[in-house]
Write a protein that holds these residues in place. Structure first.
Motif, PDB file in Angstrom:
ATOM      1  N   TRP A 154       0.814  -0.980  -0.035  1.00 42.23           N
ATOM      2  CA  TRP A 154      -0.056   0.024  -0.028  1.00 42.23           C
ATOM      3  C   TRP A 154       1.005   1.115   0.129  1.00 42.23           C
ATOM      4  N   PRO A 155       0.493   2.485  -0.511  1.00 44.59           N
ATOM      5  CA  PRO A 155       1.250   3.572  -0.542  1.00 44.59           C
ATOM      6  C   PRO A 155       1.869   4.147   0.735  1.00 44.59           C
ATOM      7  N   GLY A 156       2.908   4.330   0.795  1.00 41.79           N
ATOM      8  CA  GLY A 156       3.745   4.637   2.151  1.00 41.79           C
ATOM      9  C   GLY A 156       3.282   5.830   2.833  1.00 41.79           C
ATOM     10  N   GLN A 157       2.895   6.746   1.968  1.00 46.46           N
ATOM     11  CA  GLN A 157       2.212   8.003   2.642  1.00 46.46           C
ATOM     12  C   GLN A 157       0.883   7.729   2.950  1.00 46.46           C
ATOM     13  N   MET A 158       0.200   6.779   2.762  1.00 41.06           N
ATOM     14  CA  MET A 158      -1.304   6.448   3.397  1.00 41.06           C
ATOM     15  C   MET A 158      -1.248   6.017   4.660  1.00 41.06           C
ATOM     16  N   ASP A 159      -2.326   6.727   5.473  1.00 46.85           N
ATOM     17  CA  ASP A 159      -2.459   6.261   6.919  1.00 46.85           C
ATOM     18  C   ASP A 159      -2.894   4.748   7.083  1.00 46.85           C
ATOM     19  N   HIS A 160      -2.472   3.919   7.880  1.00 48.76           N
ATOM     20  CA  HIS A 160      -2.806   2.762   7.778  1.00 48.76           C
ATOM     21  C   HIS A 160      -4.395   2.269   8.107  1.00 48.76           C
ATOM     22  N   SER A 161      -5.021   3.339   8.707  1.00 46.80           N
ATOM     23  CA  SER A 161      -6.523   3.170   8.859  1.00 46.80           C
ATOM     24  C   SER A 161      -7.234   3.297   7.589  1.00 46.80           C
ATOM     25  N   LEU A 162      -6.663   3.909   6.573  1.00 44.28           N
ATOM     26  CA  LEU A 162      -7.204   3.967   5.093  1.00 44.28           C
ATOM     27  C   LEU A 162      -6.948   2.754   4.537  1.00 44.28           C
ATOM     28  N   ARG A 163      -6.146   2.043   4.673  1.00 46.37           N
ATOM     29  CA  ARG A 163      -5.793   1.008   3.787  1.00 46.37           C
ATOM     30  C   ARG A 163      -6.873  -0.004   3.352  1.00 46.37           C
ATOM     31  N   ASP A 164      -7.840  -0.095   4.188  1.00 43.39           N
ATOM     32  CA  ASP A 164      -8.916  -1.133   3.964  1.00 43.39           C
ATOM     33  C   ASP A 164      -9.781  -0.526   2.761  1.00 43.39           C
ATOM     34  N   ASP A 165      -9.869   0.966   2.633  1.00 44.83           N
ATOM     35  CA  ASP A 165     -10.685   1.490   1.702  1.00 44.83           C
ATOM     36  C   ASP A 165      -9.729   1.448   0.539  1.00 44.83           C
ATOM     37  N   TRP A 166      -8.718   1.884   0.604  1.00 44.66           N
ATOM     38  CA  TRP A 166      -7.768   1.809  -0.619  1.00 44.66           C
ATOM     39  C   TRP A 166      -7.757   0.318  -1.344  1.00 44.66           C
ATOM     40  N   LEU A 167      -7.506  -0.608  -0.543  1.00 49.50           N
ATOM     41  CA  LEU A 167      -7.534  -1.999  -0.977  1.00 49.50           C
ATOM     42  C   LEU A 167      -8.859  -2.383  -1.578  1.00 49.50           C
ATOM     43  N   GLU A 168     -10.113  -1.934  -1.174  1.00 47.37           N
ATOM     44  CA  GLU A 168     -11.266  -2.249  -1.789  1.00 47.37           C
ATOM     45  C   GLU A 168     -11.212  -1.584  -3.121  1.00 47.37           C
ATOM     46  N   GLN A 169     -10.921  -0.217  -3.251  1.00 48.75           N
ATOM     47  CA  GLN A 169     -10.906   0.330  -4.417  1.00 48.75           C
ATOM     48  C   GLN A 169      -9.914  -0.436  -5.561  1.00 48.75           C
ATOM     49  N   GLN A 170      -8.538  -0.579  -5.213  1.00 52.32           N
ATOM     50  CA  GLN A 170      -7.763  -1.164  -5.933  1.00 52.32           C
ATOM     51  C   GLN A 170      -8.041  -2.652  -6.497  1.00 52.32           C
ATOM     52  N   THR A 171      -8.964  -3.483  -5.386  1.00 55.11           N
ATOM     53  CA  THR A 171      -9.323  -4.435  -5.878  1.00 55.11           C
ATOM     54  C   THR A 171     -10.445  -4.396  -6.864  1.00 55.11           C
ATOM     55  N   GLU A 172     -11.158  -3.518  -6.944  1.00 56.17           N
ATOM     56  CA  GLU A 172     -12.431  -3.362  -7.993  1.00 56.17           C
ATOM     57  C   GLU A 172     -11.647  -3.053  -9.249  1.00 56.17           C
ATOM     58  N   THR A 173     -10.413  -2.143  -9.117  1.00 51.19           N
ATOM     59  CA  THR A 173      -9.855  -1.890 -10.405  1.00 51.19           C
ATOM     60  C   THR A 173      -9.065  -2.982 -10.996  1.00 51.19           C
ATOM     61  N   ALA A 174      -8.413  -4.107  -9.866  1.00 47.71           N
ATOM     62  CA  ALA A 174      -7.774  -5.100 -10.691  1.00 47.71           C
ATOM     63  C   ALA A 174      -8.668  -6.030 -11.388  1.00 47.71           C
ATOM     64  N   TRP A 175     -10.045  -6.083 -10.863  1.00 50.38           N
ATOM     65  CA  TRP A 175     -11.215  -6.994 -11.278  1.00 50.38           C
ATOM     66  C   TRP A 175     -11.324  -6.169 -12.627  1.00 50.38           C
ATOM     67  N   ALA A 176     -11.593  -4.951 -12.709  1.00 52.79           N
ATOM     68  CA  ALA A 176     -11.986  -4.374 -14.263  1.00 52.79           C
ATOM     69  C   ALA A 176     -10.790  -4.488 -14.905  1.00 52.79           C
ATOM     70  N   LEU A 177      -9.776  -4.784 -14.473  1.00 52.68           N
ATOM     71  CA  LEU A 177      -8.390  -4.781 -15.710  1.00 52.68           C
ATOM     72  C   LEU A 177      -8.425  -6.238 -16.083  1.00 52.68           C
ATOM     73  N   ALA A 178      -8.663  -7.270 -15.077  1.00 57.41           N
ATOM     74  CA  ALA A 178      -8.666  -8.518 -15.307  1.00 57.41           C
ATOM     75  C   ALA A 178      -9.844  -8.949 -16.458  1.00 57.41           C
TER      76      ALA A 178
END
Length: 221
Positions: free
Chosen positions: A130-154
């Motif tokens: 996860w991006p180093g500048q991101m607060d750890h508490s925001l990682r779940d939201d980031w991961l959910e968003q990136q997971t959807e992006t990964a699915w769209a790309l796949a």
């Protein structure tokens, strides 16, 4: 592929949690698979290690991952300039399945495809980053968003985000879909052995890699 996404959606998150050395699963799940496992071919001489298998509701093994190189840790990208960067490549084997009835007989599970392998590989890479500048508490939201992006790309392997890369599978050249990001690389293709292959890595170039059937998966436990 909607059903496949729901079935597989639980696997990468759990996989990310279990991939750490302290929680590595035993070889039993790998030995129960009715399909061959793939890893890097003999040209790779570094460490190899088992990660986790993914199962259907009825317990049948559907996919799994084998790691090569440094065992990655979940961490951000920020760090000291002289901090060594992990070098690893993970090969994901996905059973090539036709449409089939769910274990409870109430519906159909959609067939697996190269896109299934691409999505599992994409989310596998995200599970360690996860991006180093991101607060750890925001990682779940980031991961959910990136997971959807990964699915769209796949789901759009012929789209502009992907290029073609020819790599050997069991000694024979095969075509893979390939993409790079700031987090690493992801590729996906298929084999003549009844499985689809996904792979992801960081610090190790995908160019020049080759894949081969694992002769004795228990040797990696």
């Amino acid at each position: 592929m909607e059903t496949t996404s729901r079935v597989g959606a639980q696997a990468p998150a759990a996989e990310g949690e279990q991939q750490l050395p302290s929680a590595r699963r035993t070889v039993d799940g790998y030995l129960q698979a009715p399909f061959p496992w793939y890893g890097l071919d003999e040209a790779f001489t570094g460490p190899r290690w088992l990660m986790q298998v993914g199962t259907a509701a009825d317990g049948a093994v559907e996919h799994g991952s084998i790691g090569h190189g440094d065992e990655p840790s979940v961490r951000g990208e920020a760090g000291a300039a002289d901090e060594p960067r992990e070098k690893f490549a993970v090969v994901v084997t996905v059973a090539a399945q036709p449409s089939r009835r769910s274990a409870d007989g109430t519906g159909l599970l959609e067939a697996t495809s190269v896109s299934s392998a691409a999505w599992l590989a994409g989310v596998g890479l995200l599970s360690f980053t996860w991006p180093g500048q991101m607060d750890h508490s925001l990682r779940d939201d980031w991961l959910e968003q990136q997971t959807e992006t990964a699915w769209a790309l796949a789901d759009d392997l012929e789209g502009p985000e992907w290029s073609r890369l020819s790599l050997p599978v069991d000694g024979v050249a095969a075509s893979f879909h390939y993409r790079e990001s700031e987090f690493g690389w992801v590729l996906a293709g298929t084999t003549e052995a009844g499985v689809h292959l996904g792979a992801y890595g960081r610090g190790m170039s995908a160019y020049g890699l080759g894949f081969a059937v694992v002769k004795d998966v228990s040797a990696y436990a």
